[in-house]
Scaffold this motif. Structure first.
Motif, PDB file in Angstrom:
ATOM      1  N   LEU A 491       0.841  -0.744   0.060  1.00  0.00           N
ATOM      2  CA  LEU A 491      -0.064  -0.027   0.020  1.00  0.00           C
ATOM      3  C   LEU A 491       1.077   1.635  -0.376  1.00  0.00           C
ATOM      4  CD1 LEU A 491      -3.251   1.779   0.497  1.00  0.00           C
ATOM      5  CD2 LEU A 491      -2.256   1.307   2.792  1.00  0.00           C
ATOM      6  N   SER A 492       0.822   1.785  -0.993  1.00  0.00           N
ATOM      7  CA  SER A 492       1.510   3.274  -1.236  1.00  0.00           C
ATOM      8  C   SER A 492       0.376   4.405  -1.714  1.00  0.00           C
ATOM      9  CB  SER A 492       2.498   3.522  -2.069  1.00  0.00           C
ATOM     10  OG  SER A 492       2.076   3.338  -2.855  1.00  0.00           O
ATOM     11  N   GLY A 493       1.294   5.650  -1.169  1.00  0.00           N
ATOM     12  CA  GLY A 493       0.396   6.681  -1.302  1.00  0.00           C
ATOM     13  C   GLY A 493       0.672   8.430  -1.104  1.00  0.00           C
ATOM     14  N   SER A 494      -0.115   9.812  -1.567  1.00  0.00           N
ATOM     15  CA  SER A 494       1.055  10.789  -1.896  1.00  0.00           C
ATOM     16  C   SER A 494      -0.072  11.876  -1.419  1.00  0.00           C
ATOM     17  CB  SER A 494       1.881  10.628  -2.982  1.00  0.00           C
ATOM     18  OG  SER A 494       1.302  10.920  -3.653  1.00  0.00           O
ATOM     19  N   ALA A 495      -0.014  12.679  -0.917  1.00  0.00           N
ATOM     20  CA  ALA A 495      -0.568  13.707  -1.362  1.00  0.00           C
ATOM     21  C   ALA A 495       0.209  15.384  -1.242  1.00  0.00           C
ATOM     22  CB  ALA A 495      -1.916  14.313  -0.076  1.00  0.00           C
ATOM     23  N   THR A 496      -0.162  15.957  -1.984  1.00  0.00           N
ATOM     24  CA  THR A 496       0.809  17.400  -2.450  1.00  0.00           C
ATOM     25  C   THR A 496      -0.501  18.228  -2.916  1.00  0.00           C
ATOM     26  OG1 THR A 496       2.475  15.082  -3.581  1.00  0.00           O
ATOM     27  CG2 THR A 496       2.360  17.689  -4.045  1.00  0.00           C
ATOM     28  N   TRP A 497       0.412  19.497  -1.894  1.00  0.00           N
ATOM     29  CA  TRP A 497      -0.335  20.603  -2.610  1.00  0.00           C
ATOM     30  C   TRP A 497       0.717  21.831  -3.338  1.00  0.00           C
ATOM     31  CZ3 TRP A 497       2.437  25.348  -1.289  1.00  0.00           C
ATOM     32  CH2 TRP A 497       2.059  26.361  -1.607  1.00  0.00           C
ATOM     33  N   PHE A 498       0.644  22.687  -4.163  1.00  0.00           N
ATOM     34  CA  PHE A 498       1.319  23.267  -5.493  1.00  0.00           C
ATOM     35  C   PHE A 498       0.508  24.554  -5.231  1.00  0.00           C
ATOM     36  CE2 PHE A 498      -1.821  20.441  -7.589  1.00  0.00           C
ATOM     37  CZ  PHE A 498      -2.233  21.836  -8.915  1.00  0.00           C
ATOM     38  N   GLU A 530      -2.764  16.930  -5.732  1.00  0.00           N
ATOM     39  CA  GLU A 530      -2.978  16.014  -6.322  1.00  0.00           C
ATOM     40  C   GLU A 530      -3.235  15.126  -5.004  1.00  0.00           C
ATOM     41  OE1 GLU A 530      -0.372  17.680 -10.526  1.00  0.00           O
ATOM     42  OE2 GLU A 530       0.676  16.807  -8.518  1.00  0.00           O
ATOM     43  N   VAL A 531      -3.783  13.691  -5.758  1.00  0.00           N
ATOM     44  CA  VAL A 531      -3.917  12.954  -4.379  1.00  0.00           C
ATOM     45  C   VAL A 531      -3.851  11.748  -5.120  1.00  0.00           C
ATOM     46  CG1 VAL A 531      -4.887  11.668  -3.061  1.00  0.00           C
ATOM     47  CG2 VAL A 531      -5.026  13.479  -2.745  1.00  0.00           C
ATOM     48  N   LYS A 532      -2.356  10.540  -4.688  1.00  0.00           N
ATOM     49  CA  LYS A 532      -2.529   9.488  -5.390  1.00  0.00           C
ATOM     50  C   LYS A 532      -2.389   8.160  -4.354  1.00  0.00           C
ATOM     51  CE  LYS A 532       1.307  10.646  -7.242  1.00  0.00           C
ATOM     52  NZ  LYS A 532       2.372  10.714  -8.190  1.00  0.00           N
ATOM     53  N   ALA A 533      -2.927   6.778  -4.579  1.00  0.00           N
ATOM     54  CA  ALA A 533      -3.096   5.992  -4.401  1.00  0.00           C
ATOM     55  C   ALA A 533      -2.819   4.792  -5.280  1.00  0.00           C
ATOM     56  CB  ALA A 533      -4.497   6.207  -2.781  1.00  0.00           C
TER      57      ALA A 533
END
Length: 677
Positions: A491-498, A530-533
């Motif tokens: 399980l992996s994921g990320s969240a980014t504000w730009f 941006e959100v990825k999982a």
């Protein structure tokens, strides 16, 4: 109703996976980090497309792959027509695209048509978001797309043939022959696609009247029509030769030839019969790259050289009333690109990496448009014949004082023509907050510049050689994590504000002389999340499941001054930029069976700078659903795969671009034969 349908689709995906999974509960295990993260990834916001995404459907272009596997916005002008991609609310011209290191953005338009890049030809694809693109080159105010080919690992002969048959009399053929022995590996790939492309759609830009017996209008309806003048034939050839010494030296030669012959479909607002005109675009492109790498303990040196040639021909002919097709537009262009790159990395102990690179692209472009009208110049030719060199140099230092902290700084300088850009700086930071769960905080910021394209400056009529470069500042910060247990789940994921500020945005505007001309008129603030999982699971008894998704919220607001008293675009969302885009992929496998589901959503898009809510001022949101089922048959001498794919499962009526209809539900079946040589 559309929103409900979209939600049901996503829930259905999770239901399938959880039903297969049963009531079993996963406990979050301890995860030990066995190695230090690569120094090259310090602070970088990167999306890497895995091989499953690239090879899931060989008939897809890279545009389709990016749409369903990333947060990018893919603007599609119709099936088998131009497709462009954009990062974070910017334009397609703000996206740098490289193939094996060489920039393949057209020097005329500054963008890439991803519909002409078959996924079958790409072995590695990654996206650099925002600031991270400065590690690759300047000019990518939105980001960068890196595409590459790689050799097969196995020795001996290899052969694969795939035959695809689809709706609208579509035929796709794929062939790969490869051979390896010792340090040598060679590969030949061929793709040929053709179709009349005459799918049916409901034309909501037209209305037909319903009459009673007395010829009174008693109602209206939107007629069903076929996509007219949309046929295409595309041929791609890719030859690769690789050599490795096994001692740190590698060389490669990649040659790619494209021959495309496409009719441009009629708009939904066009009347008349397609036999009354011809609207055709032909392209022949050759790209070649020769590369060499020399790796030793403590340093790495690489050098690349390449050449690209593109010939574009566009013809528009129309019946002038006597049954003869008269030439209305005849456009020809030729472009040559010469490419060179030298780069070196030096590892100082285990905590420092010092890098330097110099990259050059020399462009030569000749663009011609003939005036077909007698008495107004006869066969007079309009256009330009220009050359331009683009040179970029960069130095960077990456420092990891501890295993939990990483710092990186990049300084880049560019020369476009005879003009030098100010220094382009970029700073990156990452910090491992929780090593047990690989929780990493990342932040970065950079300045960047993009120079006008040759068409912006010299196109006839309308080119503006007085344009200045676009400039921008970009900042982003985010968090990512990765947990799992070998053989059970990951399980992996990320969240980014730009946040990006771009000044002197180039926009083509109408003039009082009857044609368009570009001007530096806008200041744009693009920001968002941006959100990825990604999750994969081994369910036992031969069952495996995987789900990955992405979501982006991207306001992209015009902050510039009015360019005329009638300009009402201030404070409005940029045209053709959705505020929300999302995608979900779900895979369920059992033994030699694979079920794959894909879901895509784009929110409402405006077609006008003032965000007018008129009939033609907005494009409604849509939800796209695709599903495929594949069965692999394994025998002693060959493997046979049979795959059935259903696109637009719920027969959605949608538009990606105004007046460019997209097909409803359609089918594809693929037969893949792989002899065991």
């Amino acid at each position: 109703m559309d929103l409900l349908r979209g939600c049901i689709s996503v829930v259905a995906v999770w239901a399938v996976c959880m039903n297969a999974y049963g009531q079993r509960t996963i406990e979050l295990p301890e995860v030990t980090t066995n190695g230090v993260r690569p120094m090259s990834d310090i602070g970088v916001q990167r999306t890497v497309l895995d091989s499953l995404a690239l090879k899931e459907n060989v008939a897809l272009s890279i545009a389709d792959v990016l749409a369903y596997n990333s947060s990018l916005f893919v603007k599609n002008y119709g099936r088998a027509t131009q497709s462009t991609v954009a990062f974070r609310g910017t334009s397609p011209a703000h996206t740098t695209v490289t193939w094996n290191g060489m920039n393949i953005n057209t020097p005329m338009l500054g963008m890439t048509d991803f519909s002409l890049i078959p996924a079958y030809f790409i072995d590695e694809a990654s996206l650099l978001h925002g600031t991270s693109s400065v590690n690759l080159s300047g000019g990518g105010l939105g980001g960068a797309v890196q595409l590459a080919t790689r050799p097969k690992d196995e020795d001996g002969w290899g052969l694969q043939y795939v035959q695809g048959i689809g709706s609208f009399s579509t035929f796709d053929e794929f062939l790969r022959v490869n051979y390896g022995k010792g340090g040598w590996h060679t590969s030949t790939r061929v793709v040929y696609s053709s179709s009349p492309n005459d799918y049916k759609y409901r034309n909501r830009d037209k209305k037909e009247n319903i009459y009673d017996d007395d010829h009174n209008i008693v109602g209206q309806y939107h007629p069903w029509e076929r996509n007219r003048s949309g046929a295409y034939k595309d041929l791609h050839l890719l030859q690769e030769v690789y050599y490795t010494t096994g001692k740190g030296d590698d060389a490669g030669l990649k040659l790619w030839y494209l021959d495309s012959n496409r009719e441009l479909p009629m708009l939904t607002t066009d009347y008349g019969d397609d036999s009354e005109f011809e609207n055709r675009q032909r392209e022949r492109t050759f790209r070649g790259v020769l590369s060499w790498q020399h790796r030793r303990r403590g340093y790495k040196i690489e050098a690349d050289g390449g050449y690209a040639y593109t010939r574009m021909a566009y013809d528009y002919r129309r019946d002038s009333g006597n049954g003869v097709l008269a030439v209305m537009t005849r456009s020809r262009s030729r472009s040559h690109t010469i490419y060179g790159n030298v780069a070196a990395d030096m590892y100082v102990g285990r905590k420092w990496v010092i890098s330097a690179s110099v990259k050059a692209h020399q462009y030569f472009v000749r663009s011609e448009d003939a005036n077909p009208f007698e008495g107004v110049g006869g066969n007079q030719i309009f256009g330009y014949d220009k050359g331009r060199v683009e040179l970029t140099g960069a130095v960077s230092a990456k420092w990891r004082p501890t295993e939990r902290i990483g710092l990186s700084a990049v300084l880049r300088e560019e020369m476009v023509g005879r003009e030098f850009s100010p220094v382009i700086p970029a700073l990156f930071l990452d910090y491992t907050l929780v090593p047990r769960y690989n929780v990493v905080l990342k932040a970065s910021g950079s300045r960047n510049y993009r120079y006008p394209t040759l068409n912006d400056m010299y196109f006839v009529p309308g080119g503006n050689p007085r344009l200045t470069h676009e400039s921008g500042w970009t900042y982003d910060a985010g968090v990512q994590f990765a947990v799992g247990k070998s053989g059970r789940y990951a399980l992996s994921g990320s969240a980014t504000w730009f946040s990006s500020y771009i000044d002197d945005w180039i926009l083509w505007l109408p003039t009082t002389k009857g044609f368009f001309s570009p001007r530096n008129v806008k200041s744009v603030h693009a920001y968002g999340v941006e959100v990825k999982a990604d999750m994969t699971m081994a369910l036992g008894r031969g069952w495996h499941a995987g789900v990955d998704g992405s979501y982006s919220w991207t306001p992209s607001i015009n902050k510039g001054d009015k360019y005329s008293p009638a300009d009402n675009s201030q404070g409005k969302q940029l045209p053709y930029v959705p505020r929300v885009s999302a995608s979900v992929n779900a895979r369920l496998t059992w033994k030699n069976w694979t079920l794959h589901y894909k879901w895509l959503h784009y929110s409402q898009r405006y077609t006008m700078t003032d965000n007018s809510a008129s009939l033609t001022g907005t494009l409604p949101p849509y939800y796209m659903n695709n599903v495929s089922l594949e069965k692999l048959f394994e025998w002693r001498r060959l493997d046979l795969s049979v795959k059935v794919a259903v696109n637009n499962l719920f027969n959605e009526e949608y538009l990606s671009v105004l007046s460019r209809p997209m097909p409803g539900t359609n089918f594809e079946i693929f037969f893949s034969v792989t002899p065991k040589l």
